[in-house]
Structure formats: structure tokens, C-alpha cells
Design a protein around this motif. Structure first.
Motif, PDB file in Angstrom:
ATOM      1  N   TRP A   1       0.611  -1.115  -0.132  1.00  0.00           N
ATOM      2  CA  TRP A   1       0.102  -0.007   0.008  1.00  0.00           C
ATOM      3  C   TRP A   1       0.805   1.273   0.065  1.00  0.00           C
ATOM      4  O   TRP A   1       0.432   2.184  -0.607  1.00  0.00           O
ATOM      5  CB  TRP A   1      -0.920  -0.163   1.171  1.00  0.00           C
ATOM      6  CG  TRP A   1      -2.087  -0.905   1.167  1.00  0.00           C
ATOM      7  CD1 TRP A   1      -2.256  -2.296   1.677  1.00  0.00           C
ATOM      8  CD2 TRP A   1      -3.284  -0.684   0.255  1.00  0.00           C
ATOM      9  NE1 TRP A   1      -3.473  -2.573   1.185  1.00  0.00           N
ATOM     10  CE2 TRP A   1      -4.080  -1.799   0.350  1.00  0.00           C
ATOM     11  CE3 TRP A   1      -3.649   0.373  -0.949  1.00  0.00           C
ATOM     12  CZ2 TRP A   1      -5.284  -1.835  -0.608  1.00  0.00           C
ATOM     13  CZ3 TRP A   1      -4.828   0.085  -1.498  1.00  0.00           C
ATOM     14  CH2 TRP A   1      -5.617  -0.965  -1.482  1.00  0.00           C
TER      15      TRP A   1
ATOM     16  N   ARG B   1       1.700   1.906  -3.722  1.00  0.00           N
ATOM     17  CA  ARG B   1       0.646   2.495  -4.362  1.00  0.00           C
ATOM     18  C   ARG B   1       0.288   3.805  -3.820  1.00  0.00           C
ATOM     19  O   ARG B   1      -0.050   4.709  -4.592  1.00  0.00           O
ATOM     20  CB  ARG B   1      -0.752   1.479  -3.963  1.00  0.00           C
ATOM     21  CG  ARG B   1      -0.678   0.255  -4.573  1.00  0.00           C
ATOM     22  CD  ARG B   1      -1.647  -0.701  -3.854  1.00  0.00           C
ATOM     23  NE  ARG B   1      -1.562  -2.134  -4.245  1.00  0.00           N
ATOM     24  CZ  ARG B   1      -1.652  -3.221  -3.633  1.00  0.00           C
ATOM     25  NH1 ARG B   1      -2.476  -3.078  -2.483  1.00  0.00           N
ATOM     26  NH2 ARG B   1      -1.537  -4.392  -3.809  1.00  0.00           N
ATOM     27  N   GLU B   2       0.494   4.296  -2.451  1.00  0.00           N
ATOM     28  CA  GLU B   2       0.103   5.494  -1.988  1.00  0.00           C
ATOM     29  C   GLU B   2       1.221   6.653  -2.849  1.00  0.00           C
ATOM     30  O   GLU B   2       0.850   7.558  -3.325  1.00  0.00           O
ATOM     31  CB  GLU B   2       0.363   5.757  -0.408  1.00  0.00           C
ATOM     32  CG  GLU B   2       0.386   6.965  -0.221  1.00  0.00           C
ATOM     33  CD  GLU B   2       1.014   7.396   1.189  1.00  0.00           C
ATOM     34  OE1 GLU B   2       0.492   8.203   1.871  1.00  0.00           O
ATOM     35  OE2 GLU B   2       1.982   6.582   1.364  1.00  0.00           O
TER      36      GLU B   2
ATOM     37  N   CYS C   1      -5.692   4.700  -0.325  1.00  0.00           N
ATOM     38  CA  CYS C   1      -4.225   4.039  -0.241  1.00  0.00           C
ATOM     39  C   CYS C   1      -3.680   4.313   1.181  1.00  0.00           C
ATOM     40  O   CYS C   1      -2.963   3.529   1.650  1.00  0.00           O
ATOM     41  CB  CYS C   1      -3.398   4.520  -1.374  1.00  0.00           C
ATOM     42  SG  CYS C   1      -4.036   3.897  -2.927  1.00  0.00           S
TER      43      CYS C   1
END
Length: 297
Positions: free
Chosen positions: A82, A85-86, A128
Motif C-alpha cells: 500500500w 501505491r500511495e 491508499c
């Protein structure tokens, strides 16, 4: 508490995404009631402010890294982490804002499609961001309350900051060639923004008993595996601060509501009471984010 860089980053990104969403929603009406040149400059300044807020948050996040030059490595696991993704979605959010700004600057026309894309990406960025904390071994974060707190802050700050941006531009916008009428935000629209603030606050408050039950049950059945942290004990140790933050948030929203009621009775625009309530709400949201990161005893 030694998570100041992450606190500032998440708080600022919540504010940026929230202001983007709220300004995008109101852009439809503003495009109809404002002269084309004023609307263009208003949206350019708003996007610039959003990018500035996001920029401050991004700089803060970089300072959290042991070696800032290793920041590009954060995107190596975009399909499994994550955090990666962030980073990607945050970059896409700022990029979409930049493209919207450049398009408006070059063509003189506001692209609702481009800005709408930035709004969606901004909301995805908050998801996210919250997921990073939701799926960790920190027991105080490992609950749906994390999503409620992040999205609640996003909506509240978006509504509050939009009101403040409009108020500031009304006072000093002429210096930048922006003229906004006193009633650019009608009472009904201010009530709508207040409703967003109130719904965000009430929704989070209503969930707190369930969150407290989760913490109690978890404390009895689990032990934090993130040695030497004891997040639930740390969370319980600042009960006074938590209550104070919630009380400040309630007072801020109530002040705004009272100001709106008085303005409606006197058929005039809102005064300093509404602005004071907005500023108190901003401070309360920052306190709540501090509570979120307070995991060290």
C-alpha cells in the motif's frame, strides 16, 4: 510522539484532496455565476493553493525517510504494498492538478473532465493512505475507524478550507484581478458545507463506541507484535487529549451553525463567528490526527 513528518504529510494530503473535491463540486455553479475571467483566476488560485498544500505534505513525507535520495525505491512494490501505491497515486494526484492548471492557463477554459479526474484520484489517494495504517500490526489502527478518520478529516477540511479560500479572495482577491460578490456562497450553500462538516463529525462520533469495544476486545485477546510499542495503552493514556479534541471539533461545528442561524434571521452574510468555527475545526482535526499517531508511551 515522533511521527510528526507523517502526521503533517497525511494531514496536508487530506486537506488537499478535500479542497479539490469541494472546489470541484462548487465549480459548476461558480462557472455560471462568475464572469469568465474571475472564474478562471479563482480556479487557478485554488488549484495553486491545493498544490501548495500537497507540496508541503510531500516535503514532510520525504523528511521521514532515512535517506531522501532513496525515495524512488518506495514505488518498487506497487503491486503488493500500500505504501508504494500511495506514492504512485499521490504523484498522479499532484500531476492531474498540474495538468488541470496548465490547461486552464493556456486555453482559458476550465476542464471539468481533468479536474474531475483529479478529484477521483485524490479520493483514491486517501484510501491508499488509510490502507497503509489499516493493514499493520498496530492494533489501534487495525480497524475500519482508520478509514472513517481519514475520510472524515478530508471532507471536513475540504468544506472548511473552501469557505476560507472564498473569504480570503473576497477580501484581497482584487489584487489578483479576482472579484467575488459577497453572496458568491449563499446561505443555502453554506448550510450545505456545514452539513458536510456536521455529517463527517457525527459519523465518526457515532462509531467511537464500536471502536472502543474493538479496542477492549482486542486488548483482552491480542498482544501488540510491534515491540516495544503498546499502542492501546498509549491510546488510553491520552483520554483527556482525545476528549478535548472531540469537544473542540463539536464546538467548531456548533459555532458555524449558530453563525448561520443568526445570519438567516438577520438576512445577512455570516460574520466572524463562522470563520472562528472553521479555524477551531481545523485545529481540532489536527489534534485528532495527533491522537491517531500517538502510539508511543
Amino acid at each position: 510522539m515522533n511521527e510528526w513528518s507523517l502526521l503533517i504529510f497525511t494531514y496536508m494530503m487530506n486537506a488537499a484532496a478535500g479542497l479539490c473535491v469541494v472546489s470541484g463540486v462548487f465549480a459548476v455553479r461558480l462557472s455560471r455565476c462568475l464572469p469568465a475571467d474571475s472564474f478562471k483566476h479563482f480556479m487557478m488560485l485554488t488549484i495553486f493553493i491545493i498544490c501548495g498544500i500537497a507540496g508541503v505534505g510531500s516535503v514532510a513525507s520525504i523528511t521521514h525517510l532515512g535517506v531522501p535520495l532513496n525515495a524512488p525505491n518506495a514505488v518498487n512494490n506497487v503491486f503488493s504494498a500500500w505504501l508504494s501505491r500511495e506514492v504512485v497515486v499521490t504523484a498522479a494526484f499532484v500531476g492531474a492538478l498540474g495538468v488541470s492548471f496548465l490547461w486552464l492557463w493556456k486555453t482559458g477554459k476550465f476542464s471539468f473532465l481533468l479536474y474531475g479526474g483529479a478529484m477521483v484520484i485524490g479520493l483514491a489517494d486517501i484510501f491508499c493512505m488509510a490502507s497503509i495504517y489499516r493493514y499493520t500490526s498496530i492494533l489501534t489502527w487495525n480497524d475500519i475507524n482508520t478509514y472513517l478518520m481519514f475520510y472524515g478529516t478530508t471532507l471536513t477540511l475540504g468544506a472548511v478550507l473552501f469557505v476560507l479560500v472564498v473569504a480570503v479572495i473576497q477580501k484581497a482577491g482584487h489584487k489578483a484581478g479576482i472579484t467575488l460578490p459577497a453572496d458568491v456562497l449563499s446561505l443555502s450553500q453554506l448550510w450545505l458545507l456545514w452539513g458536510v462538516m456536521a455529517a463527517s463529525l457525527i459519523g465518526r462520533l457515532l462509531y467511537q463506541p464500536f471502536y472502543a469495544h474493538y479496542l477492549t476486545r482486542t486488548q483482552l485477546t491480542h498482544t501488540s507484535i510491534t515491540f516495544p510499542l503498546s499502542p492501546i495503552e498509549a491510546y488510553d493514556s491520552i483520554a483527556g487529549l482525545r476528549i478535548g479534541a472531540w469537544v473542540a471539533a463539536v464546538i467548531g461545528v456548533v459555532l458555524c451553525g449558530i453563525s448561520l442561524i443568526r445570519a438567516q434571521k438577520k438576512s445577512q452574510t455570516c460574520g466572524g463567528g463562522f470563520i472562528t468555527g472553521c479555524l477551531l475545526t481545523i485545529a481540532a482535526e489536527f489534534m485528532l490526527r495527533y491522537v491517531f499517531y500517538y502510539i508511543h508511551i
